[in-house]
Design a protein around this motif. Sequence first.
Motif, PDB file in Angstrom:
ATOM      1  N   LEU A 267      -4.316  -0.821  -5.540  1.00 39.26           N
ATOM      2  CA  LEU A 267      -5.372  -2.072  -5.679  1.00 39.26           C
ATOM      3  C   LEU A 267      -5.505  -2.205  -6.713  1.00 39.26           C
ATOM      4  CD1 LEU A 267      -6.461  -4.577  -4.274  1.00 39.26           C
ATOM      5  CD2 LEU A 267      -8.200  -3.763  -3.796  1.00 39.26           C
ATOM      6  N   ALA A 268      -6.039  -1.129  -8.093  1.00 40.62           N
ATOM      7  CA  ALA A 268      -6.147  -0.883  -8.786  1.00 40.62           C
ATOM      8  C   ALA A 268      -5.304  -1.373  -9.815  1.00 40.62           C
ATOM      9  CB  ALA A 268      -7.039  -0.436  -9.193  1.00 40.62           C
ATOM     10  N   HIS A 269      -4.701  -1.049  -9.512  1.00 44.92           N
ATOM     11  CA  HIS A 269      -3.336  -1.049 -10.553  1.00 44.92           C
ATOM     12  C   HIS A 269      -2.333  -2.417 -10.916  1.00 44.92           C
ATOM     13  CE1 HIS A 269       0.253   0.305 -13.056  1.00 44.92           C
ATOM     14  NE2 HIS A 269      -0.108   1.945 -13.137  1.00 44.92           N
ATOM     15  N   TYR A 270      -2.017  -2.747 -12.851  1.00 41.47           N
ATOM     16  CA  TYR A 270      -1.643  -3.526 -12.705  1.00 41.47           C
ATOM     17  C   TYR A 270      -0.016  -4.165 -11.617  1.00 41.47           C
ATOM     18  CZ  TYR A 270       0.973  -0.710 -16.325  1.00 41.47           C
ATOM     19  OH  TYR A 270       1.775  -0.641 -16.702  1.00 41.47           O
ATOM     20  N   LEU A 271       0.439  -3.255 -11.242  1.00 39.83           N
ATOM     21  CA  LEU A 271       1.546  -3.780 -10.715  1.00 39.83           C
ATOM     22  C   LEU A 271       1.737  -4.585  -9.207  1.00 39.83           C
ATOM     23  CD1 LEU A 271       3.516  -0.176 -11.734  1.00 39.83           C
ATOM     24  CD2 LEU A 271       3.948  -2.542 -12.490  1.00 39.83           C
ATOM     25  N   PRO A 272       2.559  -5.498  -9.598  1.00 38.97           N
ATOM     26  CA  PRO A 272       3.105  -5.810  -7.950  1.00 38.97           C
ATOM     27  C   PRO A 272       2.003  -5.017  -7.011  1.00 38.97           C
ATOM     28  CG  PRO A 272       4.171  -6.372  -9.333  1.00 38.97           C
ATOM     29  CD  PRO A 272       3.813  -5.506 -10.029  1.00 38.97           C
ATOM     30  N   HIS A 273       1.655  -5.341  -5.121  1.00 37.67           N
ATOM     31  CA  HIS A 273       1.407  -4.250  -4.792  1.00 37.67           C
ATOM     32  C   HIS A 273       3.260  -4.142  -3.470  1.00 37.67           C
ATOM     33  CE1 HIS A 273      -3.240  -6.160  -4.507  1.00 37.67           C
ATOM     34  NE2 HIS A 273      -2.821  -5.432  -5.275  1.00 37.67           N
ATOM     35  N   ALA A 274       2.939  -2.974  -3.706  1.00 35.50           N
ATOM     36  CA  ALA A 274       3.827  -2.941  -2.808  1.00 35.50           C
ATOM     37  C   ALA A 274       3.551  -2.022  -1.632  1.00 35.50           C
ATOM     38  CB  ALA A 274       5.302  -2.166  -3.809  1.00 35.50           C
ATOM     39  N   LEU A 275       4.807  -1.552  -0.278  1.00 31.91           N
ATOM     40  CA  LEU A 275       4.251  -1.192   0.562  1.00 31.91           C
ATOM     41  C   LEU A 275       5.210   0.557  -0.195  1.00 31.91           C
ATOM     42  CD1 LEU A 275       3.851   0.072   3.211  1.00 31.91           C
ATOM     43  CD2 LEU A 275       6.659  -0.397   3.944  1.00 31.91           C
ATOM     44  N   HIS A 276       6.085   0.363  -0.939  1.00 31.03           N
ATOM     45  CA  HIS A 276       6.077   2.138  -1.623  1.00 31.03           C
ATOM     46  C   HIS A 276       5.987   1.876  -3.311  1.00 31.03           C
ATOM     47  CE1 HIS A 276       8.957   1.969   2.186  1.00 31.03           C
ATOM     48  NE2 HIS A 276       8.904   3.313   1.947  1.00 31.03           N
ATOM     49  N   PRO A 277       4.873   2.126  -3.582  1.00 33.86           N
ATOM     50  CA  PRO A 277       4.178   1.902  -4.607  1.00 33.86           C
ATOM     51  C   PRO A 277       5.218   2.557  -6.030  1.00 33.86           C
ATOM     52  CG  PRO A 277       2.333   3.050  -4.044  1.00 33.86           C
ATOM     53  CD  PRO A 277       4.043   2.924  -2.733  1.00 33.86           C
ATOM     54  N   ASP A 278       5.198   1.445  -6.572  1.00 34.07           N
ATOM     55  CA  ASP A 278       5.390   2.527  -8.386  1.00 34.07           C
ATOM     56  C   ASP A 278       5.605   3.311  -8.776  1.00 34.07           C
ATOM     57  OD1 ASP A 278       6.421   2.094 -10.905  1.00 34.07           O
ATOM     58  OD2 ASP A 278       7.700   0.437 -10.714  1.00 34.07           O
ATOM     59  N   ARG A 279       6.665   4.214  -9.515  1.00 34.73           N
ATOM     60  CA  ARG A 279       6.555   5.393 -10.021  1.00 34.73           C
ATOM     61  C   ARG A 279       5.168   5.671 -10.709  1.00 34.73           C
ATOM     62  NH1 ARG A 279      10.168   9.881 -10.118  1.00 34.73           N
ATOM     63  NH2 ARG A 279       9.839  11.322 -11.549  1.00 34.73           N
ATOM     64  N   VAL A 280       4.992   5.065 -11.603  1.00 36.75           N
ATOM     65  CA  VAL A 280       3.626   5.203 -11.891  1.00 36.75           C
ATOM     66  C   VAL A 280       2.127   5.599 -10.967  1.00 36.75           C
ATOM     67  CG1 VAL A 280       3.418   3.162 -12.343  1.00 36.75           C
ATOM     68  CG2 VAL A 280       2.423   4.731 -13.980  1.00 36.75           C
ATOM     69  N   ILE A 281       2.085   4.799  -9.758  1.00 33.53           N
ATOM     70  CA  ILE A 281       1.379   4.968  -9.276  1.00 33.53           C
ATOM     71  C   ILE A 281       1.320   6.622  -8.067  1.00 33.53           C
ATOM     72  CG2 ILE A 281       0.146   4.140  -7.434  1.00 33.53           C
ATOM     73  CD1 ILE A 281       0.802   1.437  -8.929  1.00 33.53           C
ATOM     74  N   VAL A 282       2.698   6.231  -7.784  1.00 33.00           N
ATOM     75  CA  VAL A 282       2.943   7.823  -7.661  1.00 33.00           C
ATOM     76  C   VAL A 282       3.113   8.916  -8.417  1.00 33.00           C
ATOM     77  CG1 VAL A 282       4.774   9.310  -6.114  1.00 33.00           C
ATOM     78  CG2 VAL A 282       4.186   7.006  -5.328  1.00 33.00           C
ATOM     79  N   LYS A 283       3.388   9.193  -9.139  1.00 34.59           N
ATOM     80  CA  LYS A 283       2.820   9.677 -10.394  1.00 34.59           C
ATOM     81  C   LYS A 283       1.146  10.301 -10.442  1.00 34.59           C
ATOM     82  CE  LYS A 283       1.937  12.296 -14.362  1.00 34.59           C
ATOM     83  NZ  LYS A 283       0.801  12.699 -15.040  1.00 34.59           N
ATOM     84  N   ASN A 284       0.305   9.701 -10.375  1.00 32.37           N
ATOM     85  CA  ASN A 284      -1.088   9.873 -10.578  1.00 32.37           C
ATOM     86  C   ASN A 284      -1.857   9.661  -9.003  1.00 32.37           C
ATOM     87  OD1 ASN A 284      -2.668   8.185 -13.127  1.00 32.37           O
ATOM     88  ND2 ASN A 284      -0.869   6.361 -12.367  1.00 32.37           N
ATOM     89  N   GLN A 285      -0.765   9.450  -8.084  1.00 34.03           N
ATOM     90  CA  GLN A 285      -1.652  10.320  -6.818  1.00 34.03           C
ATOM     91  C   GLN A 285      -0.724  11.561  -6.791  1.00 34.03           C
ATOM     92  OE1 GLN A 285       1.189   7.827  -3.462  1.00 34.03           O
ATOM     93  NE2 GLN A 285      -0.512   6.124  -4.049  1.00 34.03           N
ATOM     94  N   ILE A 286       0.276  12.312  -7.377  1.00 32.50           N
ATOM     95  CA  ILE A 286       0.556  13.361  -7.621  1.00 32.50           C
ATOM     96  C   ILE A 286       0.238  14.462  -8.166  1.00 32.50           C
ATOM     97  CG2 ILE A 286       2.450  14.788  -8.115  1.00 32.50           C
ATOM     98  CD1 ILE A 286       2.892  13.863  -5.217  1.00 32.50           C
ATOM     99  N   ASP A 287      -0.855  13.663  -9.257  1.00 33.82           N
ATOM    100  CA  ASP A 287      -1.981  14.328 -10.371  1.00 33.82           C
ATOM    101  C   ASP A 287      -3.091  14.621  -9.596  1.00 33.82           C
ATOM    102  OD1 ASP A 287       0.066  14.551 -12.238  1.00 33.82           O
ATOM    103  OD2 ASP A 287      -0.957  12.809 -13.363  1.00 33.82           O
ATOM    104  N   GLU A 288      -3.510  13.759  -9.142  1.00 39.25           N
ATOM    105  CA  GLU A 288      -4.709  14.130  -7.960  1.00 39.25           C
ATOM    106  C   GLU A 288      -4.542  15.220  -7.146  1.00 39.25           C
ATOM    107  OE1 GLU A 288      -9.014  12.119  -6.896  1.00 39.25           O
ATOM    108  OE2 GLU A 288      -7.012  11.000  -5.988  1.00 39.25           O
ATOM    109  N   PHE A 289      -3.585  14.979  -5.646  1.00 36.58           N
ATOM    110  CA  PHE A 289      -3.312  15.544  -5.021  1.00 36.58           C
ATOM    111  C   PHE A 289      -2.935  17.154  -5.778  1.00 36.58           C
ATOM    112  CE2 PHE A 289       0.764  17.764  -3.344  1.00 36.58           C
ATOM    113  CZ  PHE A 289       0.056  18.064  -2.282  1.00 36.58           C
TER     114      PHE A 289
END
Length: 560
Positions: free
Chosen positions: A531-553
Amino acid sequence: MWCTLYMFQICFVLLSLLAVLLLVSNIHLVEVRGIMKHINHRRGLEPEWTNMYGDTTRLLSPVSRKHFCDYQHQTLSQSEQEEQKSLLKALEWPAPPHGKVIFLRSTDAAHSHFVILQSQSRFKVGDAMEVLVRMRDFEGNPKQYGGDYLQARIHTPLLKAGAVGKVLDHKNGFYSVFFTLLWPGSVTVSLTLVHPSEAIQVLQHLREQKSDRVYFKSLFRSGNTSETKMCNVCLPAKAPVCNFTDLKTGEPWFCYKPDKLHCTNRVNHAKGGYLKNLLTFHENMFFQSGVNIKVPILASGPDTVTVHPWKVKDKPLLRSSKFLPAGYYYRDQWMSGRSIVWQFDKPSDITDCLQGKVVHLFGDSTIRQWFEYLTEFVPELKPFDLGSPKNVGPFLSVDVDHNIMLKFRCHGPPIRFSTVSSNELRYIANELDGIVGGQNTVIAITIWSHFSTFPVEVYIRRLRNIRAAVQRLLERSPNTAIIIRSANVQELGPEVSLFNSDWFSLQLDTVMRSMFAGLHIQIVDAWEMSLAHYLPHALHPDRVIVKNQIDEFLSFVCPN
């Protein structure tokens, strides 16, 4: 006389046929009563018979029920009843006070506006900011009740920075939105009307009364004979059903019984499709792209403030804020408000973290993205071909040199994937019970999207089973790392809203966070990160968002 004898013979034949039909009917009634007699209060814990391979199932005949909905008849302990009542209470949503509302009296984002209450203030990093929203209908009249679903964020495009806000519904047409200002510079407020309150009322009705609007199917096959039958948690009582309720967890699942084959001849599970024409003409008016689905609400004055850096002598006002987000983006990197998030920018960074570990990923396609990201980004993680269908799994990748094993397995039904073998339909709770655990075991779970069409009680039951398995795992192996990935927002249109609206996801996410509160687990807040990211909302978020999820994981797995 010949005519009289002929008529007598006809009457005799008819009476004989009637007697046969009556006998068959009575036999069938006895069989049905015999079957129903063995149905216990949990509807699925006593198999009627077991085949030679140990598969258990039972043929049930819901002869007097509108739907076969096992979740409505589950037996709960006193504490479970209290918890469920509390969860349902927390999910209550304000509804229009006078029932159905005509379209012109529904909420219109174009006529609504917001104002930053302290727009002339000298803000510093850490300060709180409040925004007041006034909602109006399509005729420009002020709304007198609440229940609209709003999403809010602040952002600075040049810095690729963003954070979410908290919305407070005053239930009178006014809404307050609270933000914490977390970076310096020019910060813009963006508000979105996801659904008007009148649409939420429709979504609530669909969730409770149309839980079969996504339907499933299974193929039954024996030799050259095959049949495909509809399956679901709830099935209209129009034919006998096969009961595939899981014997250990009590998770219910049913398919209509094949006409010629046995219940044990089930081969697979698949999404069947989506029901059409769910809404009336009037209800459809509340679901229009560009009109009342995820449309912006504009400011009646400035929508941007300037935030100044705080100096050593200044004291940030974070503690006085009414809302602290889980984190925020700055230069496209997620800054967690709970712990340090390390940047795993090189494959070797990930390899060093996961060396000697087994990583289990359980859930839907949004956590499958983690498997795909890690396997693509780390060359040493070699996919092992299990012959699994694409996008379905199970999947396995191995790094032999660093002793890393990465696994993905989808959760049990309801699952809207393409064809899944019946043998691969596993419930997360059962899988967790089969894991020894320990400091070299990592488990990540997400389960939400495929439950959005069902009453919340179905989801609560599933999480209750998973939570109990997590507790058992942590009792025997306290050092096991367990991470839950939350739901995320997605793009919505008129049709998608009826099946996977963000409002459905928000309600499920609220349940998940409440039920896992207090456990020794971590949550990757995919909701705020999408929700906080500038990219359009998507069921499968863009790679840059997934990368940040992986970093926190991975930061949870390797905090040092």
